[in-house]
Design a protein around this motif. Structure first.
Motif, PDB file in Angstrom:
ATOM      1  N   ALA A 185       4.984  71.237 -26.765  1.00 33.33           N
ATOM      2  CA  ALA A 185       3.764  70.693 -27.118  1.00 33.33           C
ATOM      3  C   ALA A 185       2.627  70.830 -25.988  1.00 33.33           C
ATOM      4  O   ALA A 185       1.546  70.937 -26.214  1.00 33.33           O
ATOM      5  N   LEU A 186       3.024  70.543 -24.812  1.00 33.53           N
ATOM      6  CA  LEU A 186       2.236  70.875 -23.582  1.00 33.53           C
ATOM      7  C   LEU A 186       1.367  72.127 -23.668  1.00 33.53           C
ATOM      8  O   LEU A 186       0.142  72.430 -23.576  1.00 33.53           O
ATOM      9  N   ALA A 187       2.399  73.384 -23.832  1.00 34.37           N
ATOM     10  CA  ALA A 187       1.769  74.422 -23.827  1.00 34.37           C
ATOM     11  C   ALA A 187       1.053  74.841 -25.008  1.00 34.37           C
ATOM     12  O   ALA A 187      -0.091  75.344 -24.948  1.00 34.37           O
ATOM     13  N   ALA A 188       1.153  74.374 -26.439  1.00 33.23           N
ATOM     14  CA  ALA A 188       0.539  74.610 -27.464  1.00 33.23           C
ATOM     15  C   ALA A 188      -0.747  73.801 -27.564  1.00 33.23           C
ATOM     16  O   ALA A 188      -1.767  74.427 -27.860  1.00 33.23           O
ATOM     17  N   THR A 189      -0.753  72.589 -27.103  1.00 35.66           N
ATOM     18  CA  THR A 189      -1.999  71.794 -27.244  1.00 35.66           C
ATOM     19  C   THR A 189      -2.905  71.750 -26.006  1.00 35.66           C
ATOM     20  O   THR A 189      -4.163  71.441 -26.263  1.00 35.66           O
ATOM     21  N   TRP A 190      -2.099  71.732 -24.897  1.00 33.04           N
ATOM     22  CA  TRP A 190      -3.004  71.636 -23.792  1.00 33.04           C
ATOM     23  C   TRP A 190      -3.043  73.055 -22.662  1.00 33.04           C
ATOM     24  O   TRP A 190      -3.659  72.893 -21.626  1.00 33.04           O
ATOM     25  N   GLN A 191      -2.385  73.906 -23.065  1.00 34.37           N
ATOM     26  CA  GLN A 191      -2.022  75.014 -22.345  1.00 34.37           C
ATOM     27  C   GLN A 191      -1.846  74.497 -20.643  1.00 34.37           C
ATOM     28  O   GLN A 191      -1.950  75.099 -19.847  1.00 34.37           O
ATOM     29  N   ARG A 192      -0.670  73.564 -20.579  1.00 28.92           N
ATOM     30  CA  ARG A 192      -0.305  72.946 -19.562  1.00 28.92           C
ATOM     31  C   ARG A 192       1.220  73.093 -19.504  1.00 28.92           C
ATOM     32  O   ARG A 192       1.867  73.364 -20.588  1.00 28.92           O
ATOM     33  N   GLU A 193       1.900  72.902 -18.325  1.00 30.71           N
ATOM     34  CA  GLU A 193       3.365  72.894 -18.148  1.00 30.71           C
ATOM     35  C   GLU A 193       3.833  71.345 -17.858  1.00 30.71           C
ATOM     36  O   GLU A 193       5.011  71.068 -18.108  1.00 30.71           O
ATOM     37  N   ARG A 194       2.655  70.462 -17.559  1.00 29.98           N
ATOM     38  CA  ARG A 194       3.149  69.103 -17.079  1.00 29.98           C
ATOM     39  C   ARG A 194       2.315  68.108 -17.460  1.00 29.98           C
ATOM     40  O   ARG A 194       0.907  68.385 -17.890  1.00 29.98           O
ATOM     41  N   PHE A 195       2.803  66.926 -17.560  1.00 30.81           N
ATOM     42  CA  PHE A 195       1.889  65.631 -17.873  1.00 30.81           C
ATOM     43  C   PHE A 195       1.822  64.795 -16.751  1.00 30.81           C
ATOM     44  O   PHE A 195       2.368  64.942 -15.637  1.00 30.81           O
ATOM     45  N   ASP A 196       1.113  63.659 -16.812  1.00 31.57           N
ATOM     46  CA  ASP A 196       0.825  62.837 -15.737  1.00 31.57           C
ATOM     47  C   ASP A 196       1.504  61.609 -15.891  1.00 31.57           C
ATOM     48  O   ASP A 196       1.841  60.860 -14.621  1.00 31.57           O
ATOM     49  N   PHE A 197       1.628  60.965 -16.908  1.00 33.87           N
ATOM     50  CA  PHE A 197       2.056  59.384 -16.833  1.00 33.87           C
ATOM     51  C   PHE A 197       3.152  59.342 -17.769  1.00 33.87           C
ATOM     52  O   PHE A 197       3.068  59.942 -18.821  1.00 33.87           O
ATOM     53  N   LEU A 198       4.408  58.758 -17.471  1.00 33.50           N
ATOM     54  CA  LEU A 198       5.413  58.399 -18.248  1.00 33.50           C
ATOM     55  C   LEU A 198       5.441  57.023 -18.763  1.00 33.50           C
ATOM     56  O   LEU A 198       5.494  56.222 -17.835  1.00 33.50           O
ATOM     57  N   VAL A 199       5.566  56.591 -19.959  1.00 30.99           N
ATOM     58  CA  VAL A 199       5.445  54.972 -20.231  1.00 30.99           C
ATOM     59  C   VAL A 199       6.795  54.851 -21.116  1.00 30.99           C
ATOM     60  O   VAL A 199       6.825  55.100 -22.309  1.00 30.99           O
ATOM     61  N   ASN A 200       7.704  54.261 -20.391  1.00 35.99           N
ATOM     62  CA  ASN A 200       9.008  53.893 -21.098  1.00 35.99           C
ATOM     63  C   ASN A 200       8.909  52.544 -21.916  1.00 35.99           C
ATOM     64  O   ASN A 200       9.169  51.582 -21.055  1.00 35.99           O
ATOM     65  N   ASN A 201       8.420  52.640 -23.160  1.00 34.65           N
ATOM     66  CA  ASN A 201       8.400  51.539 -23.822  1.00 34.65           C
ATOM     67  C   ASN A 201       8.988  51.376 -25.141  1.00 34.65           C
ATOM     68  O   ASN A 201       9.414  50.006 -25.395  1.00 34.65           O
ATOM     69  N   ALA A 202       9.689  52.409 -25.596  1.00 33.32           N
ATOM     70  CA  ALA A 202      10.483  52.149 -26.916  1.00 33.32           C
ATOM     71  C   ALA A 202      11.586  51.093 -26.644  1.00 33.32           C
ATOM     72  O   ALA A 202      12.246  51.105 -25.498  1.00 33.32           O
ATOM     73  N   GLY A 203      11.833  50.212 -27.677  1.00 34.99           N
ATOM     74  CA  GLY A 203      12.969  49.336 -27.708  1.00 34.99           C
ATOM     75  C   GLY A 203      12.997  48.634 -28.961  1.00 34.99           C
ATOM     76  O   GLY A 203      12.271  48.570 -29.931  1.00 34.99           O
ATOM     77  N   VAL A 204      14.158  47.740 -29.015  1.00 38.04           N
ATOM     78  CA  VAL A 204      14.192  46.902 -30.225  1.00 38.04           C
ATOM     79  C   VAL A 204      14.490  45.592 -29.669  1.00 38.04           C
ATOM     80  O   VAL A 204      15.071  45.299 -28.286  1.00 38.04           O
TER      81      VAL A 204
END
Length: 259
Positions: free
Chosen positions: A85-104
């Motif tokens: 997804a990073l390569a196809a949408t942003w032409q990048r290899e990395r992202f900046d922020f990780l938000v671990n939010n998912a839960g029940v």
């Protein structure tokens, strides 16, 4: 060492559970601040794509990917999906922020908790956060940031939350260790701890039960239950440039519950 984002390029956040509730609010708040978003969903693709459309309408880019945070065996394949997804949408290899939010949410008294219920909470809230973060590390830019979502229930105790709050307490400890061990890469890690929020969490207990809602309002200094945007805005603010020096902290966002 990975390269930091080049000045002027868009920042990218990966938000787990970004199709609804607090994750959706965080995604939209970050987009409003000029951040592009990769968000995950576990079953409701239509809701996830609706959030993508909302973000795109704000002039930002977004991608929705399926992820079950309770199944750590899928994380390696998910990392490859993020890379694609990073390569196809942003032409990048990395992202900046990780938000671990998912839960029940699971409201069960200690004496009634089963091992199966306990394992579900453990796999999603602690094991999932631990090993997903580990798998994402090669994809996070130096100078990036991690936000783990916890709960006010690690500070105050309410019957029925023993297992859930224990998992979140473990996440808070993990966050301090992430800050310590990732500091050499300039990666900061913090915890956001919401109070009671009006979402579908725990079956919509705070949102849909007037008695519970009134009780929460009664022991909250600001006199109401929280809204998703109270938390989404706080996450976006914590990831803003003005808070880049905040690290290894537990920040409760509860309106002053039980102070």
């Amino acid at each position: 060492m990975t390269a930091s984002t080049t000045p002027g390029t868009p920042r990218i956040a990966l938000i787990t559970g970004g199709s609804r509730g607090l994750g959706r609010s965080a995604a939209l708040a970050l987009a409003a601040d000029g951040v592009d978003v990769i968000l995950t969903y576990v079953s409701n693709e239509a809701s996830a794509q609706a959030v993508v459309s909302d973000i795109e309408a704000m002039g930002r880019r977004a991608v929705a990917l399926r992820l079950d945070v309770g199944d750590s065996k899928t994380f390696a394949a998910f990392a490859q999906a993020v890379k694609a997804a990073l390569a196809a949408t942003w032409q990048r290899e990395r992202f900046d922020f990780l938000v671990n939010n998912a839960g029940v949410g699971l409201h069960v008294n200690f004496e009634d908790m089963t091992e199966e219920q306990f394992d579900t909470l453990y796999n999603i809230h602690f094991k999932g956060t631990y090993f997903l973060t580990q798998k994402m590390l090669p994809l996070i830019n130096d100078g990036g940031r991690i936000v783990n979502v916890s709960t006010g229930l690690t500070r105050f105790a309410m019957a029925g939350a023993s297992a859930y709050a224990s998992m979140k307490g473990a996440v808070e400890t993990l966050t301090r260790y992430l800050a310590k061990e990732l500091g050499a890469r300039g990666i900061a890690a913090n915890t956001i701890a919401p109070g009671a929020i009006e979402t579908d969490f725990s079956g919509g207990m705070v949102r849909d039960n007037p008695q519970v809602n009134a009780m929460v309002a009664g022991f909250t200094a600001l006199g109401r239950a929280g809204k998703p945007d109270d938390i989404g805005g706080a996450i976006a603010g914590l990831l803003g440039e003005g808070n880049r020096w905040v690290n290894a902290q537990r920040i409760e966002v509860s309106g002053g519950m039980l102070v």
